[in-house]
Design a protein around this motif. Structure first.
Motif, PDB file in Angstrom:
ATOM      1  N   ASN A 177       0.811  -1.213   0.058  1.00 49.98           N
ATOM      2  CA  ASN A 177      -0.060  -0.116  -0.194  1.00 49.98           C
ATOM      3  C   ASN A 177       0.723   1.351  -0.047  1.00 49.98           C
ATOM      4  N   LEU A 178       2.111   1.106   0.795  1.00 52.29           N
ATOM      5  CA  LEU A 178       2.916   2.478   0.729  1.00 52.29           C
ATOM      6  C   LEU A 178       3.417   2.637  -0.476  1.00 52.29           C
ATOM      7  N   ARG A 179       4.215   1.523  -1.218  1.00 51.77           N
ATOM      8  CA  ARG A 179       4.805   1.493  -2.273  1.00 51.77           C
ATOM      9  C   ARG A 179       3.973   2.067  -3.410  1.00 51.77           C
ATOM     10  N   GLU A 180       2.619   1.818  -3.211  1.00 47.34           N
ATOM     11  CA  GLU A 180       1.464   2.365  -4.615  1.00 47.34           C
ATOM     12  C   GLU A 180       1.286   3.682  -4.173  1.00 47.34           C
ATOM     13  N   ALA A 181       1.295   3.991  -2.891  1.00 52.29           N
ATOM     14  CA  ALA A 181       0.962   5.582  -2.857  1.00 52.29           C
ATOM     15  C   ALA A 181       2.193   6.517  -3.049  1.00 52.29           C
ATOM     16  N   ILE A 182       3.459   5.865  -2.957  1.00 49.02           N
ATOM     17  CA  ILE A 182       4.545   6.730  -3.137  1.00 49.02           C
ATOM     18  C   ILE A 182       4.619   6.868  -4.770  1.00 49.02           C
ATOM     19  N   ALA A 183       4.685   5.534  -5.238  1.00 43.04           N
ATOM     20  CA  ALA A 183       4.513   5.388  -6.825  1.00 43.04           C
ATOM     21  C   ALA A 183       3.665   6.636  -7.529  1.00 43.04           C
ATOM     22  N   ASN A 184       2.490   6.703  -6.971  1.00 40.70           N
ATOM     23  CA  ASN A 184       1.432   7.497  -7.447  1.00 40.70           C
ATOM     24  C   ASN A 184       1.719   9.096  -7.293  1.00 40.70           C
ATOM     25  N   PHE A 217       7.364  11.326  -6.750  1.00 36.85           N
ATOM     26  CA  PHE A 217       8.162  10.086  -7.384  1.00 36.85           C
ATOM     27  C   PHE A 217       7.961  10.238  -8.927  1.00 36.85           C
ATOM     28  N   GLN A 218       7.040  10.651  -9.464  1.00 33.35           N
ATOM     29  CA  GLN A 218       6.904  10.633 -10.820  1.00 33.35           C
ATOM     30  C   GLN A 218       7.802  11.455 -11.452  1.00 33.35           C
ATOM     31  N   GLY A 219       8.092  12.602 -11.191  1.00 36.23           N
ATOM     32  CA  GLY A 219       9.227  13.685 -11.457  1.00 36.23           C
ATOM     33  C   GLY A 219      10.398  13.123 -11.300  1.00 36.23           C
ATOM     34  N   TRP A 220      10.666  12.516 -10.120  1.00 37.91           N
ATOM     35  CA  TRP A 220      12.079  11.724  -9.916  1.00 37.91           C
ATOM     36  C   TRP A 220      12.330  10.711 -10.995  1.00 37.91           C
ATOM     37  N   VAL A 236      11.063   2.554  -5.889  1.00 36.31           N
ATOM     38  CA  VAL A 236      10.484   3.197  -4.754  1.00 36.31           C
ATOM     39  C   VAL A 236      11.591   3.444  -3.512  1.00 36.31           C
ATOM     40  N   ARG A 237      12.335   1.941  -3.343  1.00 34.53           N
ATOM     41  CA  ARG A 237      13.390   1.898  -2.357  1.00 34.53           C
ATOM     42  C   ARG A 237      14.250   2.914  -2.579  1.00 34.53           C
TER      43      ARG A 237
END
Length: 65
Positions: free
Chosen positions: A21-28, A32-35, A52-53
């Motif tokens: 759930n955390l990975r999905e939230a960060i990926a969205n 994260f998208q800009g990086w 993500v890590r």
């Protein structure tokens, strides 16, 4: 003194679900998208989990300075 017993009572399945759930939230997230766009070439061979890590590691290192 703080008690951490609730943390130790979680099982691996719950931890995996929390991380997913955390990975999905960060990926969205827009950050994260800009990086990810800036590092597209070097990230191509990494899984989303690894990306993500790496993002978290680099973000925390930046905040540490």
């Amino acid at each position: 003194m703080a008690s951490f017993s609730s943390v130790s009572m979680r099982n691996a399945s719950e931890d995996s679900e929390i991380w997913a759930n955390l990975r999905e939230a960060i990926a969205n997230s827009s950050g994260f998208q800009g990086w990810r766009q800036q590092k597209a070439a070097e990230l191509a061979v990494l899984s989303l989990d690894q990306q993500v890590r790496l993002y978290l590691r680099e973000t925390l290192e930046t905040l540490a300075y």
